[in-house]
Design a protein around this motif. Structure first.
Motif, PDB file in Angstrom:
ATOM      1  N   TYR A  12       0.620  -1.131   0.073  1.00 53.95           N
ATOM      2  CA  TYR A  12      -0.107   0.055  -0.041  1.00 53.95           C
ATOM      3  C   TYR A  12       1.050   1.152  -0.032  1.00 53.95           C
ATOM      4  O   TYR A  12       1.915   1.315   0.750  1.00 53.95           O
ATOM      5  CB  TYR A  12      -0.971  -0.001   1.215  1.00 53.95           C
ATOM      6  CG  TYR A  12      -1.587   1.217   1.397  1.00 53.95           C
ATOM      7  CD1 TYR A  12      -2.737   1.624   0.612  1.00 53.95           C
ATOM      8  CD2 TYR A  12      -1.392   2.266   2.461  1.00 53.95           C
ATOM      9  CE1 TYR A  12      -3.608   2.867   0.501  1.00 53.95           C
ATOM     10  CE2 TYR A  12      -2.253   3.405   2.590  1.00 53.95           C
ATOM     11  CZ  TYR A  12      -3.270   3.569   1.625  1.00 53.95           C
ATOM     12  OH  TYR A  12      -3.857   5.039   1.914  1.00 53.95           O
ATOM     13  N   GLU A  28       7.155  -1.653  11.090  1.00 51.78           N
ATOM     14  CA  GLU A  28       5.854  -1.943  11.505  1.00 51.78           C
ATOM     15  C   GLU A  28       4.688  -1.250  10.550  1.00 51.78           C
ATOM     16  O   GLU A  28       3.629  -1.961  10.447  1.00 51.78           O
ATOM     17  CB  GLU A  28       5.504  -1.677  12.837  1.00 51.78           C
ATOM     18  CG  GLU A  28       4.418  -2.550  13.620  1.00 51.78           C
ATOM     19  CD  GLU A  28       4.073  -1.933  14.762  1.00 51.78           C
ATOM     20  OE1 GLU A  28       2.721  -2.038  15.059  1.00 51.78           O
ATOM     21  OE2 GLU A  28       4.524  -1.401  15.623  1.00 51.78           O
ATOM     22  N   THR A  29       5.452  -0.347   9.971  1.00 52.40           N
ATOM     23  CA  THR A  29       4.466   0.649   9.037  1.00 52.40           C
ATOM     24  C   THR A  29       4.408   0.113   7.688  1.00 52.40           C
ATOM     25  O   THR A  29       3.574   0.481   7.061  1.00 52.40           O
ATOM     26  CB  THR A  29       4.719   2.048   8.963  1.00 52.40           C
ATOM     27  OG1 THR A  29       6.147   2.072   8.491  1.00 52.40           O
ATOM     28  CG2 THR A  29       4.812   2.913  10.405  1.00 52.40           C
ATOM     29  N   ASN A  45       3.950  -3.199   5.061  1.00 50.00           N
ATOM     30  CA  ASN A  45       3.457  -4.710   4.885  1.00 50.00           C
ATOM     31  C   ASN A  45       3.561  -4.969   3.339  1.00 50.00           C
ATOM     32  O   ASN A  45       2.876  -4.384   2.736  1.00 50.00           O
ATOM     33  CB  ASN A  45       1.766  -4.434   5.184  1.00 50.00           C
ATOM     34  CG  ASN A  45       1.004  -5.828   5.309  1.00 50.00           C
ATOM     35  OD1 ASN A  45       1.704  -6.892   5.584  1.00 50.00           O
ATOM     36  ND2 ASN A  45       0.063  -5.679   5.142  1.00 50.00           N
ATOM     37  N   THR A  93      -2.945   2.441  10.208  1.00 47.33           N
ATOM     38  CA  THR A  93      -2.542   1.510   9.151  1.00 47.33           C
ATOM     39  C   THR A  93      -2.955   0.169   9.118  1.00 47.33           C
ATOM     40  O   THR A  93      -3.888   0.002  10.034  1.00 47.33           O
ATOM     41  CB  THR A  93      -0.909   1.434   9.529  1.00 47.33           C
ATOM     42  OG1 THR A  93      -0.757   0.468  10.486  1.00 47.33           O
ATOM     43  CG2 THR A  93       0.006   2.664   9.811  1.00 47.33           C
ATOM     44  N   HIS A  94      -2.640  -0.599   8.242  1.00 49.27           N
ATOM     45  CA  HIS A  94      -3.244  -2.194   8.112  1.00 49.27           C
ATOM     46  C   HIS A  94      -3.134  -2.584   9.363  1.00 49.27           C
ATOM     47  O   HIS A  94      -4.072  -3.385   9.776  1.00 49.27           O
ATOM     48  CB  HIS A  94      -2.309  -2.561   7.254  1.00 49.27           C
ATOM     49  CG  HIS A  94      -0.940  -2.829   7.566  1.00 49.27           C
ATOM     50  ND1 HIS A  94       0.227  -1.747   7.445  1.00 49.27           N
ATOM     51  CD2 HIS A  94      -0.093  -3.986   8.146  1.00 49.27           C
ATOM     52  CE1 HIS A  94       1.236  -2.061   7.980  1.00 49.27           C
ATOM     53  NE2 HIS A  94       0.969  -3.573   8.446  1.00 49.27           N
ATOM     54  N   GLN A 108      -2.041   0.588  13.859  1.00 49.36           N
ATOM     55  CA  GLN A 108      -1.009   1.703  14.487  1.00 49.36           C
ATOM     56  C   GLN A 108      -1.363   2.970  14.017  1.00 49.36           C
ATOM     57  O   GLN A 108      -1.887   3.369  12.732  1.00 49.36           O
ATOM     58  CB  GLN A 108       0.370   1.122  14.025  1.00 49.36           C
ATOM     59  CG  GLN A 108       1.504   1.939  14.512  1.00 49.36           C
ATOM     60  CD  GLN A 108       2.826   1.902  13.957  1.00 49.36           C
ATOM     61  OE1 GLN A 108       2.936   1.251  12.833  1.00 49.36           O
ATOM     62  NE2 GLN A 108       3.799   2.679  14.178  1.00 49.36           N
ATOM     63  N   ILE A 112      -0.417   6.712  13.040  1.00 48.55           N
ATOM     64  CA  ILE A 112       0.788   7.569  12.739  1.00 48.55           C
ATOM     65  C   ILE A 112       0.212   9.091  12.540  1.00 48.55           C
ATOM     66  O   ILE A 112      -0.705   9.265  11.781  1.00 48.55           O
ATOM     67  CB  ILE A 112       1.421   6.955  11.305  1.00 48.55           C
ATOM     68  CG1 ILE A 112       1.798   5.798  11.258  1.00 48.55           C
ATOM     69  CG2 ILE A 112       2.448   8.090  10.775  1.00 48.55           C
ATOM     70  CD1 ILE A 112       2.396   5.133  10.037  1.00 48.55           C
TER      71      ILE A 112
END
Lengths: 191, 191
Positions: free
Chosen positions: A63, A139-140, A142, B28-29, B32, B34
């Motif tokens: 994404y 972690e942000t 994917n 986020t997916h 999380q 941001i």
């Protein structure tokens, strides 16, 4: 005759951890003074065309929040401060896909947005790529990995399935370097 | 599974006549939050591969202040507010080179920088291009026109003589569309 501009003054007008913008006062080729030319201070990017021993290309799907879309591309990422380009290319490929390669060859350097930035894409061919371990992205992030044949890659490019400027440019440049362009035309001409 | 992010808040944090930046708070997916994702609100760009009746391509050379270099590319420019893409492509080609064409075909749409912008390159093939009059670029611009053969264009691409990401991507996409890729390999293989 083409002439470079002269920079008379330059100051940072917006800066945080992610974005840095300079405002410059310039004298143009004709002697005109422009006092509001804005430069994005973006970092260089490494972009990696990884070709496995089975002649497959390592693609990633993820994404992208600027475009609000899930897109397909080859691995890429920002080069870190004082990092050698080859080291950065190897790091990004490993982090995003778990793949490593025996050899990383820089085959081109492209300008990302020359009107308002000096940022470049450093394009690497990773030869004899192989799965070396697990992925290790933020972690942000994917990221899904996909392996495609050279023919599938060219179909993706022709169909606009791969549409990021830097990725499209890098894929064609590497395919051209490998003398693999135009190989997929023949079957459809026969059919 | 890949998921789009959710935008929880969005505000403009820097804006002037040339630059506009939004700061967004996103989920986020993985859930999380941001709160410092920055989006450049850049306009779409039209980029024009003009092929003359004599099978030559119209290139432009000009100084680009972001890269601090004089570069070679195909004509391109920002699409104006409410302007039809084809109208913008015809306008930019005329302004920068004095060339017009009988037909403008949009053959691809590329993302310029999908991580932090929705901006796109709208790529046009201008068929049967012809010199229609004088150039009409801004006082801040200084553009030299150069006509090259299809073979020369491919040599420029292979040599990195054309290095702007958007231009490289556009040239290869149009050459691929015209089924002209790989044509320059044969002579050197024979030699």
């Amino acid at each position: 005759v083409l002439k470079k501009w002269r920079v008379l003054a330059s100051k940072n007008v917006f800066r945080n951890r992610w974005v840095s913008i300079r405002q410059e006062t310039c004298e143009t080729h004709s002697g005109q003074i422009i006092d509001d030319y804005f430069i994005y201070e973006n970092k260089d990017v490494v972009i990696i065309f990884a070709l496995t021993t089975a002649q497959q290309i390592v693609l990633v799907r993820q994404y992208k929040h600027g475009a609000r879309e899930i897109i397909t591309e080859i691995p890429a990422g920002v080069l870190e401060e004082n990092e050698l380009p080859e080291t950065g290319a190897r790091r990004e490929l490993l982090e995003e896909t778990g793949y490593n390669a025996s050899e990383f060859i820089q085959i081109a350097t492209h300008l990302r947005s020359p009107s308002n930035s000096a940022s470049r894409d450093l394009i690497f061919l990773a030869k004899d790529a192989f799965l070396a371990g697990p992925t290790a992205f933020d972690e942000t992030e994917n990221v899904e990995t996909q392996l495609v044949s050279l023919e599938q890659l060219q179909q993706y490019l022709q169909a606009g399935e791969i549409s990021d400027n830097g990725c499209v440019a890098a894929c064609y440049r590497v395919l051209d370097y490998l003398k693999l362009l135009g190989q997929t035309e023949k079957p459809s001409e026969v059919a």
